[in-house]
Design an enzyme around this catalytic site. Structure first.
Site, short mmCIF file in Angstrom:
data_model
loop_
_atom_site.label_atom_id
_atom_site.label_comp_id
_atom_site.label_asym_id
_atom_site.label_seq_id
_atom_site.Cartn_x
_atom_site.Cartn_y
_atom_site.Cartn_z
N ASN A 32 0.85 -1.19 0.00
CA ASN A 32 0.00 0.00 0.00
C ASN A 32 0.89 1.25 0.00
O ASN A 32 0.80 2.12 0.87
CB ASN A 32 -0.96 0.00 1.20
CG ASN A 32 -2.05 1.04 1.01
OD1 ASN A 32 -2.21 1.94 1.82
ND2 ASN A 32 -2.78 0.95 -0.07
N HIS A 37 6.98 5.72 1.29
CA HIS A 37 7.70 4.48 0.93
C HIS A 37 8.63 4.73 -0.27
O HIS A 37 9.75 4.23 -0.31
CB HIS A 37 6.72 3.39 0.51
CG HIS A 37 5.83 2.90 1.61
ND1 HIS A 37 4.48 3.15 1.63
CD2 HIS A 37 6.08 2.15 2.71
CE1 HIS A 37 3.93 2.59 2.69
NE2 HIS A 37 4.88 1.98 3.37
N GLY A 148 11.92 3.93 7.63
CA GLY A 148 11.43 5.30 7.82
C GLY A 148 11.56 5.75 9.27
O GLY A 148 11.32 4.99 10.20
#
Ligand code: PAF
Length: 278
Positions: A32, A37, A148
């Site tokens: 997703n 990302h 992240g």
């Protein structure tokens, strides 16, 4: 771009790259994909010859009653985005490739890192993350991996995993990508209805406001309780607001990197965010 579901084939491609002395980067995701990302992929791209992205919604990091079943799965869209971002291979393992044994090995994250902040509200979550990431590291054997900073506690867990188990992998953190109004990008933002979406940037604004007050010398207890009250007024159900060492999540140490971190429910979305405190 290779789309891989077979471990033998993945390893053959990776072996070929290694024989050519190419530096391999891994970007683990649960799919997703959003711009946050894709930033991880770009970050990896600049530091390696080949980038492998994994898409696997890992059941062991979801607790009972969490959103494992409803977690958005959008593989076709993800593959189109990745093809445009310069990733050479996407690893899409099946559950029984990741967990071939019913009661298999698991990593236990040290309690100081696993049981505070998000870990207090999601027991076992970081054990599940570390268990799947160690498997991905063993499958891909990358030179470096990118995570992240939005999941700051996760980033520290992975750094500790690599240090403690002597894994020869560089772990790189990538800054949080935000929407124009400051909301940290997250796959779970889509659980917000329009009214909640309009309120959601208050989490980041609260953290930045707290940072200013702490830098001005205000005391933590007052700053924390007023920030919590402001979030409640904006419609949130806060879980924690914390001021911690950015190195180990213990109490902040003067002269060392520090972080403000928060988690709060807004409707059906559990939002997390964090910022550095300079
Ligand atoms: O950050 C995530 O998306 C996941 O926790 C990770 C690192 C892919 C492990 O499942």
């Amino acid at each position: 771009m290779h789309r891989l579901t077979d471990l033998v084939r993945l390893r053959a491609i990776l072996d070929h790259w290694r024989l050519q002395n190419e530096r391999i980067a891994l970007v683990p995701t649960m799919g997703n994909l959003h711009e946050g990302h894709l930033d991880l992929v770009r970050h990896a791209r600049r530091r390696a010859d080949r980038v492998v992205v994994t898409i696997f919604v890992n059941p062991t990091q979801f607790g009972p009653g969490e959103d494992f079943e409803s977690y958005p799965r959008t593989v076709d869209e993800d593959l189109s985005k990745l093809a445009a971002t310069g990733c050479e291979a996407v690893w899409l393992p099946a559950v029984d490739t990741m967990y071939p044994l019913e009661a298999g090995f698991a990593v236990r994250v040290p309690s100081q890192l696993a049981d505070c902040l998000c870990g207090e509200f999601r027991p076992g979550h970081f054990d599940g993350v570390a268990s799947v990431v160690l498997r991905l590291f063993n499958q891909v054997r990358p030179h470096l991996a990118v995570f992240g900073e939005k999941d700051f506690q996760q980033l520290l867990v992975i750094r500790r995993l690599v240090l403690d188990l002597s894994l020869d992998i560089d772990i790189l953190g990538c800054p949080t990508r935000r929407e124009a109004d400051g909301l940290a990008m997250s796959s779970r933002n889509q659980y917000l209805d329009p009214e909640q979406r309009a309120a959601a940037p208050a989490l980041f604004q609260t953290l930045t406001g707290m940072a200013k007050r702490l830098q001005a010398g205000d005391d933590w207890a007052t700053v924390e309780s007023e920030a919590r009250a402001a979030l409640v007024r904006a419609g949130f159900r806060p879980q924690y607001l914390a001021w911690r060492s950015a190195e180990d999540l213990a109490e902040p140490k003067p002269g060392r990197p520090q972080r403000l971190l928060a988690a709060a429910w807004l409707g059906k979305a559990r939002l997390i965010d964090n910022i550095a405190l300079d």
